[in-house]
Design an enzyme around this catalytic site. Structure first.
Site, PDB file in Angstrom:
ATOM      1  NE  ARG A 136      -2.403  -1.127   3.573  1.00 12.33           N
ATOM      2  CZ  ARG A 136      -2.610  -2.191   4.336  1.00 12.33           C
ATOM      3  NH1 ARG A 136      -3.414  -3.148   3.905  1.00 12.33           N
ATOM      4  NH2 ARG A 136      -2.046  -2.309   5.517  1.00 12.33           N
TER       5      ARG A 136
ATOM      6  CB  ALA B  53      10.950  -0.149   5.750  1.00 12.74           C
TER       7      ALA B  53
ATOM      8  CD  GLU C 272      13.261   3.510  15.747  1.00 10.96           C
ATOM      9  OE1 GLU C 272      12.159   3.392  16.348  1.00 10.96           O
ATOM     10  OE2 GLU C 272      13.345   3.573  14.508  1.00 10.96           O
TER      11      GLU C 272
ATOM     12  CG  HIS D 106       9.907   5.027  13.917  1.00  8.77           C
ATOM     13  ND1 HIS D 106      10.297   3.793  14.391  1.00  8.77           N
ATOM     14  CD2 HIS D 106       8.897   4.766  13.032  1.00  8.77           C
ATOM     15  CE1 HIS D 106       9.552   2.847  13.843  1.00  8.77           C
ATOM     16  NE2 HIS D 106       8.705   3.420  13.011  1.00  8.77           N
TER      17      HIS D 106
ATOM     18  CB  ALA E 283       7.312   7.797   8.024  1.00 10.66           C
TER      19      ALA E 283
END
Length: 322
Positions: free
Chosen positions: A154, A232, A262, A281, A283
């Site tokens: 998607r 990703a 992270e 992180h 997005a």
């Protein structure tokens, strides 16, 4: 009375939904901090856990005596010990298609920022004596350039739609889709090695595996000066190999939204590169998407407990029912 534990700061609409649950026969614990130690002491009494990006380890799962479902605030679940859930018969759910547009927009932004050398341009204005940088003509156009999308789900398809508006030539690599059926449309599949050598820009949208999908070997196959974007998961692109390629000029610019650790440590090899556009992180964390994810994650937990969950949202389908 079912008890829900929400771990990690939620959008205000999600917080409102938690308050509403208290009027519908649920009890609720809400821990805003995004860390495993912050919610682990409360796990024993939870029937359902809504969790953001923090880990859910086997040790914490072992303390969850009543837990029936873990609802991820997102679509990835590499921070969750799925085998441990499976051993206990605990379902894991993910949200549906709520963040694909946000992630695709972020990838498009990083592609543009890399091509336009946004960080260097900003520095040229802010720092005395740097105005002359403009005459080096380091900026690039993306119109007419070749874009390889690695992972054509998607998010990849939304990115292709956006990039086509800039006149980019687009191909995609996705071995899973090649097996089950390639979607209709102008974007055609390409073998990975061929695509790496063809592309001027590359955007990565595949799950994390045991080893990086893009490492030093793959980067060496790319055109010199390629723009490489990863929205990703951390570990899909080898951070050290990417940093080395930025230093050598093999990669001209990179967009990195996800990291091995992270938050990344301050000695990350990527921090020293002015052509690395880094983001924490985010997005899939627009205001609009954050609202959709919070509501969907809570509803998934509740729907599982009452027996109305959409089975397609359950990662381990053998446990799709209470």
């Amino acid at each position: 009375m079912p008890h829900l534990l929400a771990a990690g700061k939620l959008h205000p609409s999600g917080e409102a939904l938690l308050r509403d649950l208290k009027t519908r026969g649920f009890t609720v614990d809400y821990v805003e901090e995004v860390s495993e130690p912050s919610y682990a002491p409360l796990i024993a009494k939870a029937d359902a856990l809504v969790i953001r990006t923090q880990p859910l380890s086997a040790a914490t799962i072992a303390q969850a005596e009543r837990l029936k479902v873990v609802s991820r605030h997102g679509v990835g679940y590499d921070s969750v010990d799925l085998p441990a859930l499976n051993r206990r018969g605990i379902a894991l759910t993910i949200v549906g298609d709520v963040n694909s547009v946000s992630v695709a927009e972020h990838a498009m932004m990083q592609l543009l920022a890399g091509a336009k050398r946004v960080l260097l341009a900003d520095r040229a204005v802010r720092e005395p004596g740097q105005w002359g940088w403009r005459n080096r003509l380091e900026q690039q156009e993306i119109s007419g350039k070749n874009l390889l999308i690695i992972g054509y789900g998607r998010i990849g398809r939304h990115l292709a739609r956006m990039a086509s508006g800039f006149g980019m030539q687009i191909r995609a690599y996705d071995p899973f889709l090649e097996k089950v059926g390639w979607p209709e449309g102008p974007v055609r599949p390409v073998p990975l090695d061929e695509g790496l050598a063809w592309a001027d820009c590359i955007s990565v949208h595949i799950p994390k595996a045991d080893s990086p999908a893009i490492g030093a070997v793959e980067i060496a196959r790319m055109k010199r000066g390629v723009i490489l974007v990863n929205t990703a998961r951390g570990g899909v692109v080898c951070e050290q190999a990417l940093a080395d390629a930025l230093a050598s000029g093999q990669v001209g610019a990179a967009g990195v939204d996800v990291f091995d650790d992270e938050p990344p440590s301050t000695d990350s090899p990527l921090f020293s590169h002015p052509n690395a556009i880094l983001s924490p992180h985010i997005a899939g964390l627009t205001a609009e998407c954050g609202e959709r994810m919070a509501i969907a994650a809570i509803e998934n937990a509740v729907n599982f407990l009452v027996g109305t969950i959409d089975p397609q949202l359950v990662v381990n389908p053998d446990f799709a029912h209470v």
